[in-house]
Design a protein around this motif. Structure first.
Motif, short mmCIF file in Angstrom:
data_model
loop_
_atom_site.label_atom_id
_atom_site.label_comp_id
_atom_site.label_asym_id
_atom_site.label_seq_id
_atom_site.Cartn_x
_atom_site.Cartn_y
_atom_site.Cartn_z
N PRO A 57 4.52 -9.68 -2.86
CA PRO A 57 3.74 -8.96 -1.85
C PRO A 57 4.18 -9.23 -0.42
CG PRO A 57 2.53 -10.88 -2.57
CD PRO A 57 3.77 -10.83 -3.42
N GLY A 58 5.09 -10.18 -0.21
CA GLY A 58 5.46 -10.57 1.15
C GLY A 58 4.47 -11.55 1.74
N THR A 59 4.68 -11.90 2.98
CA THR A 59 3.84 -12.90 3.64
C THR A 59 2.69 -12.28 4.42
OG1 THR A 59 5.34 -12.90 5.53
CG2 THR A 59 5.72 -14.55 3.80
N ARG A 60 2.76 -10.98 4.64
CA ARG A 60 1.70 -10.27 5.36
C ARG A 60 1.75 -8.80 4.95
NH1 ARG A 60 5.67 -11.59 8.77
NH2 ARG A 60 4.55 -13.43 9.48
N PRO A 61 0.68 -8.05 5.17
CA PRO A 61 0.69 -6.63 4.80
C PRO A 61 1.79 -5.86 5.53
CG PRO A 61 -1.55 -7.37 5.25
CD PRO A 61 -0.64 -8.48 5.68
N ASP A 62 2.53 -5.07 4.79
CA ASP A 62 3.58 -4.23 5.35
C ASP A 62 3.00 -2.83 5.58
OD1 ASP A 62 5.69 -2.15 5.24
OD2 ASP A 62 7.05 -3.83 4.89
N PRO A 63 2.97 -2.35 6.81
CA PRO A 63 2.31 -1.06 7.08
C PRO A 63 2.93 0.11 6.33
CG PRO A 63 3.57 -1.81 9.00
CD PRO A 63 3.52 -2.95 8.04
N HIS A 64 4.23 0.09 6.14
CA HIS A 64 4.89 1.20 5.44
C HIS A 64 4.53 1.18 3.95
CE1 HIS A 64 7.18 1.92 9.10
NE2 HIS A 64 7.48 0.64 9.11
N CYS A 65 4.48 -0.01 3.38
CA CYS A 65 4.08 -0.12 1.97
C CYS A 65 2.59 0.17 1.80
CB CYS A 65 4.41 -1.52 1.44
SG CYS A 65 6.19 -1.83 1.30
N LEU A 66 1.80 -0.21 2.79
CA LEU A 66 0.37 0.13 2.76
C LEU A 66 0.18 1.63 2.70
CD1 LEU A 66 -1.20 -2.32 5.38
CD2 LEU A 66 -1.87 -2.11 2.97
N ALA A 67 0.94 2.36 3.53
CA ALA A 67 0.82 3.82 3.56
C ALA A 67 1.28 4.43 2.24
CB ALA A 67 1.64 4.38 4.72
N ALA A 68 2.40 3.93 1.70
CA ALA A 68 2.93 4.47 0.44
C ALA A 68 1.96 4.22 -0.71
CB ALA A 68 4.29 3.85 0.13
N ALA A 69 1.43 3.00 -0.80
CA ALA A 69 0.47 2.68 -1.86
C ALA A 69 -0.80 3.49 -1.70
CB ALA A 69 0.16 1.19 -1.84
N GLY A 70 -1.24 3.69 -0.47
CA GLY A 70 -2.44 4.48 -0.22
C GLY A 70 -2.29 5.92 -0.67
N ARG A 71 -1.12 6.51 -0.40
CA ARG A 71 -0.89 7.89 -0.84
C ARG A 71 -0.92 8.00 -2.36
NH1 ARG A 71 2.58 7.91 3.78
NH2 ARG A 71 4.33 7.15 2.51
N LEU A 72 -0.32 7.01 -3.03
CA LEU A 72 -0.31 7.03 -4.50
C LEU A 72 -1.71 6.84 -5.05
CD1 LEU A 72 2.93 4.99 -5.22
CD2 LEU A 72 2.58 7.43 -5.57
N ASN A 73 -2.46 5.89 -4.50
CA ASN A 73 -3.83 5.68 -4.95
C ASN A 73 -4.67 6.93 -4.76
OD1 ASN A 73 -3.75 2.97 -5.88
ND2 ASN A 73 -3.82 2.19 -3.79
N ASN A 74 -4.50 7.58 -3.62
CA ASN A 74 -5.27 8.80 -3.35
C ASN A 74 -4.89 9.94 -4.29
OD1 ASN A 74 -6.65 7.57 -1.26
ND2 ASN A 74 -5.24 8.28 0.33
N ALA A 75 -3.62 9.91 -4.78
CA ALA A 75 -3.15 10.95 -5.69
C ALA A 75 -3.49 10.62 -7.15
CB ALA A 75 -1.64 11.14 -5.54
N VAL A 77 -2.35 7.96 -8.84
CA VAL A 77 -1.23 7.30 -9.51
C VAL A 77 -1.47 5.79 -9.49
CG1 VAL A 77 1.25 6.88 -9.49
CG2 VAL A 77 0.36 9.14 -8.83
N ARG A 78 -1.38 5.16 -10.64
CA ARG A 78 -1.59 3.71 -10.73
C ARG A 78 -0.42 2.97 -10.09
NH1 ARG A 78 -4.71 0.61 -14.32
NH2 ARG A 78 -4.94 2.34 -15.77
N VAL A 79 -0.73 2.04 -9.21
CA VAL A 79 0.28 1.21 -8.55
C VAL A 79 0.21 -0.20 -9.14
CG1 VAL A 79 1.10 0.26 -6.35
CG2 VAL A 79 0.09 2.56 -6.43
N LEU A 80 1.37 -0.72 -9.55
CA LEU A 80 1.45 -2.07 -10.09
C LEU A 80 2.16 -2.99 -9.10
CD1 LEU A 80 2.63 -1.40 -13.78
CD2 LEU A 80 0.29 -1.48 -12.88
N GLY A 81 1.62 -4.17 -8.87
CA GLY A 81 2.28 -5.16 -8.03
C GLY A 81 3.36 -5.88 -8.82
N HIS A 82 4.47 -6.17 -8.17
CA HIS A 82 5.60 -6.86 -8.81
C HIS A 82 5.45 -8.37 -8.67
CE1 HIS A 82 9.63 -8.74 -8.71
NE2 HIS A 82 9.97 -7.84 -9.60
#
Length: 262
Positions: A57-75, A77-82
Motif C-alpha cells: 500500500p505504500g507509506t501514505r495514501p497515493d492520490p492517483h491510486c485513490l482516484a483509480a480505486a474509487g472509480r472501480l469501486n463506484n463501477a 468492480v472489486r479491488v484487491l490489495g496486493h
C-alpha cells in the motif's frame, strides 16, 4: 487431469463457461492511464483488479491510486490489495499492517497474497494469515498467488488459488493437478503472458479444460517502458508483462464477455 484429455461434456458439467478476468495489477495510474480507464468499461467480464501501489500500500495514501480505486469501486468492480508473502518469509505483523492500510486508504474488497508458499509445511502459517485477513475484511475476497499448484490443503485457506503464472510456451503444454477436479472452476486462476493473438482462443480453451474460472492473458512478454520497479517484481526502469493492456483486450472482452462455453 490433463487439458488434453478433458471432454466437452466434462466442460459443460464444470460450469467453466463462467470464465472471467482477474487483473494481476496494472502499472501506476500515471504510467498506465489507458489500462485503468478500460477497467470501468461497461460489460467487461472482470472478477477483480489488483491494486499494487508500491509492492504493497505504500507509506501514505497515493492520490492517483485513490482516484483509480474509487472509480472501480463506484463501477462495482472489486479491488484487491496486493500483499507480498515473499514465499513465507514476510512477517505476519507486517502483512496485517499493510492490509489495514489498504482498507483504510483504498477501501479494497479483498487481497491477493503474492508469492504465497506452496508446501505443506507452510500451510499452517498461511492459514493463520488468511484467517486474520478474513476477520479484518468481514466478508471480502482472498486470493493466494502461488503461481503453481500448491499442496491441496491450500484450497481451504482462501477463495481462489493462482495455480499458473507464466509464459504461453509453458502454459500450452501444462497439466493441471488431479486434486483440482474436486473443486469448481471459480476456485482457480491462471495468469499467462506471451500469448500470441492467433492463439488466444486456444488459450481460452485450455483454461476451460483445466477448470480455471478466472484468467488474465496478454501478448506482452518482455518488460516495456519506464517504471519505478515496485510493481510485481519488475527490475528498475521496466514494467512487467502483466502491467500493460493486452494488445487484444477488445477480443478478450468480446470472447469471454459472451459467457459461452467452448
Amino acid at each position: 487431469m490433463s487439458h488434453l484429455t478433458t471432454t466437452g461434456s466434462q466442460l459443460s458439467a464444470t460450469g467453466a463457461e463462467r470464465l472471467g478476468v482477474g487483473v494481476p495489477g496494472y502499472a501506476h495510474p500515471l504510467l498506465a492511464p489507458a489500462e485503468w480507464a478500460e477497467l470501468t468499461r461497461p460489460g467487461a467480464p472482470l472478477h477483480w483488479v489488483v491494486l499494487n501501489v508500491a509492492n504493497g500500500p505504500g507509506t501514505r495514501p497515493d492520490p492517483h491510486c485513490l482516484a483509480a480505486a474509487g472509480r472501480l469501486n463506484n463501477a462495482g468492480v472489486r479491488v484487491l490489495g496486493h500483499l507480498d508473502m515473499a514465499h513465507g518469509s514476510r512477517a505476519f505483523g507486517d502483512l496485517v499492517a499493510d492490509a489495514h492500510h489498504y482498507l483504510e486508504w483504498y477501501r479494497v474488497g479483498g487481497f491477493i497474497l503474492d508469492r504465497c508458499p506452496t508446501d505443506r509445511a507452510d500451510l499452517l502459517q498461511v492459514r493463520r494469515t488468511t484467517a486474520t485477513l478474513e476477520a479484518v475484511l468481514d466478508g471480502g475476497h482472498l486470493v493466494l498467488g502461488h503461481g503453481a499448484h500448491p499442496h491441496p490443503g491450500y484450497a481451504e485457506a482462501a477463495d481462489q488459488l493462482v495455480t499458473f503464472s507464466g509464459p504461453w510456451t509453458d502454459y500450452r503444454w501444462s497439466q493441471v493437478a488431479e486434486w483440482t477436479a474436486d473443486h469448481p472452476p471459480e476456485r482457480f486462476v491462471h495468469f499467462v503472458h506471451g500469448v500470441p493473438r492467433t492463439h488466444l482462443e486456444e488459450a481460452t480453451r485450455i483454461a476451460r479444460w483445466q477448470g480455471a474460472g478466472t484468467i488474465f492473458f496478454t501478448d506482452r512478454t518482455d518488460c516495456v517502458g519506464p517504471s519505478d520497479g515496485a510493481h510485481r517484481g519488475a527490475r528498475k526502469g521496466q514494467i512487467g508483462p502483466f502491467e500493460t493492456l493486452p494488445g487484444y483486450w477488445d477480443e478478450i472482452v468480446s470472447q469471454i464477455g459472451r459467457g459461452v462455453s467452448e
